[in-house]
Design a protein around this motif. Structure first.
Motif, PDB file in Angstrom:
ATOM      1  N   ILE A  53       8.400   8.972  -1.402  1.00 45.70           N
ATOM      2  CA  ILE A  53       7.899   7.692  -0.894  1.00 45.70           C
ATOM      3  C   ILE A  53       6.415   7.510  -1.213  1.00 45.70           C
ATOM      4  O   ILE A  53       5.933   6.376  -1.334  1.00 45.70           O
ATOM      5  N   ALA A  54       5.681   8.607  -1.388  1.00 47.24           N
ATOM      6  CA  ALA A  54       4.310   8.485  -1.881  1.00 47.24           C
ATOM      7  C   ALA A  54       4.315   7.928  -3.300  1.00 47.24           C
ATOM      8  O   ALA A  54       3.533   7.031  -3.646  1.00 47.24           O
ATOM      9  N   PRO A  77       4.487   7.587  -9.765  1.00 48.11           N
ATOM     10  CA  PRO A  77       4.585   9.030  -9.988  1.00 48.11           C
ATOM     11  C   PRO A  77       3.374   9.609 -10.720  1.00 48.11           C
ATOM     12  O   PRO A  77       3.034  10.776 -10.528  1.00 48.11           O
ATOM     13  N   GLY A  78       2.701   8.792 -11.540  1.00 45.88           N
ATOM     14  CA  GLY A  78       1.520   9.295 -12.239  1.00 45.88           C
ATOM     15  C   GLY A  78       0.437   9.743 -11.282  1.00 45.88           C
ATOM     16  O   GLY A  78      -0.169  10.816 -11.468  1.00 45.88           O
ATOM     17  N   ASN A  79       0.178   8.966 -10.238  1.00 43.31           N
ATOM     18  CA  ASN A  79      -0.841   9.334  -9.255  1.00 43.31           C
ATOM     19  C   ASN A  79      -0.429  10.550  -8.435  1.00 43.31           C
ATOM     20  O   ASN A  79      -1.267  11.378  -8.072  1.00 43.31           O
ATOM     21  N   VAL A  80       0.863  10.660  -8.126  1.00 42.60           N
ATOM     22  CA  VAL A  80       1.342  11.828  -7.387  1.00 42.60           C
ATOM     23  C   VAL A  80       1.211  13.083  -8.250  1.00 42.60           C
ATOM     24  O   VAL A  80       0.757  14.137  -7.773  1.00 42.60           O
ATOM     25  N   ARG A  96      -1.638  18.242  -9.508  1.00 42.71           N
ATOM     26  CA  ARG A  96      -2.468  19.066 -10.392  1.00 42.71           C
ATOM     27  C   ARG A  96      -3.810  19.390  -9.746  1.00 42.71           C
ATOM     28  O   ARG A  96      -4.277  20.534  -9.799  1.00 42.71           O
ATOM     29  N   ARG A  97      -4.415  18.406  -9.113  1.00 43.68           N
ATOM     30  CA  ARG A  97      -5.727  18.621  -8.486  1.00 43.68           C
ATOM     31  C   ARG A  97      -5.626  19.548  -7.276  1.00 43.68           C
ATOM     32  O   ARG A  97      -6.603  20.186  -6.887  1.00 43.68           O
ATOM     33  N   PRO A 116      -4.488   8.274  -3.588  1.00 39.45           N
ATOM     34  CA  PRO A 116      -5.236   7.041  -3.326  1.00 39.45           C
ATOM     35  C   PRO A 116      -5.277   6.757  -1.826  1.00 39.45           C
ATOM     36  O   PRO A 116      -4.355   7.136  -1.085  1.00 39.45           O
ATOM     37  N   ARG A 117      -6.321   6.071  -1.374  1.00 42.47           N
ATOM     38  CA  ARG A 117      -6.529   5.880   0.071  1.00 42.47           C
ATOM     39  C   ARG A 117      -5.329   5.232   0.753  1.00 42.47           C
ATOM     40  O   ARG A 117      -4.904   5.660   1.832  1.00 42.47           O
ATOM     41  N   GLU A 118      -4.778   4.175   0.140  1.00 44.31           N
ATOM     42  CA  GLU A 118      -3.658   3.500   0.793  1.00 44.31           C
ATOM     43  C   GLU A 118      -2.453   4.415   0.903  1.00 44.31           C
ATOM     44  O   GLU A 118      -1.736   4.413   1.910  1.00 44.31           O
TER      45      GLU A 118
END
Length: 387
Positions: free
Chosen positions: A181-182, A188-191, A196-197, A212-214
């Motif tokens: 759900i994230a 999926p790119g941001n997840v 990785r981070r 991301p904040r939201e």
């Protein structure tokens, strides 16, 4: 305490939710039970216990961020919650059928509460649309058409089945519903970047600070909305009274059709047609392109089937002016000509008017066909003439 960003769907105006025909017609705030403005507060242990009692496959942990979202839904957004509890009667059966067909957790039926506040015409700042807030590109990947007349992202049934397929595909990748759900919220790119981070960790709360904040508030909001939809009575929230509409059915439309044609001949209002068919952006069903689905009350379906030819023809020329056929031969002075093309070589002493009379055309046509700014011509030049 951490400051959190509300998911965009939670910032929807209550008045905009009530503007929908279904809301105005079948949801009645005035006749609802007397909803107290008092919102009782409970200890953390009570919230933990209640969340543990929700019959869910998905993890429902509790922390201060989840608590903030529960307080927001049961406090400032009480009226929106009352509206959405009433609107659930329209949409939950659609969501549950699709989720059950793919054997996905039924808790996911509350995702559109966060995404769109159950408004099928909701559009985000980024351009996501519909109950499930699909972007155009993602919608097309899952078979949802978008053009000037039709936006299937707004079709409650088609968009629901597309969203469920997307959720299943995301679960096949992440094997963790919180990450799914994230990813639904931020992509999926941001997840993947957050994983990785975080050194390869695949727990939502471990990658929380890298999202991301939201999206950091998205999973807590999802947990909170599951809590509120189960325990709204404990917070003195009442659902808006609902009078479920009469049964509806669908019919295939095979020619261009305007909502006004249906309204005038099938005894159903344009507002009702719009509400039952939010995927049609300009009240036009482009059936000439390919067969399209039209949803109507069952009593109007019979009238439509019995009078299809009459309905398609009714006011057609008036309502579809942009689809008229214009004969090019009637266009005087157009740059392109019709008929047989010939060339006339100008002789010394000839005038443009004389040449026009010889071929039975106008001076204006000769000038247009040959790009002449005036009537001056010179011997030896060839002129195009359409006879």
């Amino acid at each position: 305490m951490e400051s959190i960003d509300l998911p965009e769907g939670m910032t929807c105006s209550f008045d905009s939710l009530l503007s929908d025909w279904k809301a105005k017609t079948y949801l009645d705030m005035e006749e609802s039970c007397s909803m107290s403005s008092e919102n009782p507060t409970f200890s953390d242990s009570v919230y933990i216990d209640r969340l543990s009692r929700i019959p869910a496959v998905m993890e429902m942990p509790y922390n201060e961020i989840v608590r903030q979202f529960i307080d927001t839904y049961t406090g400032r957004l009480r009226k929106q919650v009352s509206f959405m509890l009433g609107a659930c009667n329209f949409y939950m059966p659609i969501f549950e059928e699709a989720l059950d067909a793919y054997n996905l957790p039924l808790e996911l039926r509350y995702l559109p509460v966060i995404e769109s506040s159950l408004n099928p015409s909701a559009v985000s700042r980024a351009g996501a649309s519909g109950l499930w807030q699909f972007m155009i590109s993602t919608g097309k990947l899952y078979g949802l058409k978008s053009n000037s007349l039709v936006d299937e992202r707004r079709d409650p049934i088609k968009a629901t089945w597309a969203a469920v397929r997307y959720l299943k595909d995301m679960y096949d990748i992440y094997k963790d519903w919180n990450l799914v759900i994230a990813a639904y919220n931020c992509g999926p790119g941001n997840v993947n970047k957050a994983i990785r981070r975080a050194g390869g960790k695949t727990d939502y709360w471990a990658i929380y600070n890298y999202l991301p904040r939201e999206t950091r508030g998205y999973v807590p909001a999802f947990i909170a909305v599951n809590y509120v939809m189960n325990y709204y009575c404990k917070h003195n929230i009442c659902p808006m009274e609902t009078d479920i509409p009469s049964a509806t059915d669908t019919v295939m439309v095979t020619h261009n059709l305007h909502f006004q044609q249906i309204a005038d001949l099938c005894n159903v209002s344009v507002e009702e047609i719009e509400s039952l068919n939010p995927q049609y952006k300009r009240n036009i069903i482009p059936g000439d392109s390919e067969p399209q689905t039209l949803r109507l009350p069952v009593e109007a379906i019979s009238a439509f089937i019995d009078n299809q030819d009459t309905i398609y023809a009714y006011r057609s020329a008036e309502l579809f002016k942009n689809r008229r056929v214009v004969s090019s031969s009637s266009l005087k002075g157009g740059k392109s000509g019709t008929g047989e093309l010939t060339y006339h070589r100008i002789r010394k002493g000839e005038t443009l008017g004389g040449i026009a009379r010889r071929y039975g055309v106008t001076v204006k046509q000769l000038r247009s066909w040959n790009g002449l700014r005036n009537n001056n011509i010179r011997a030896g030049r060839r002129l195009k003439v359409y006879k």
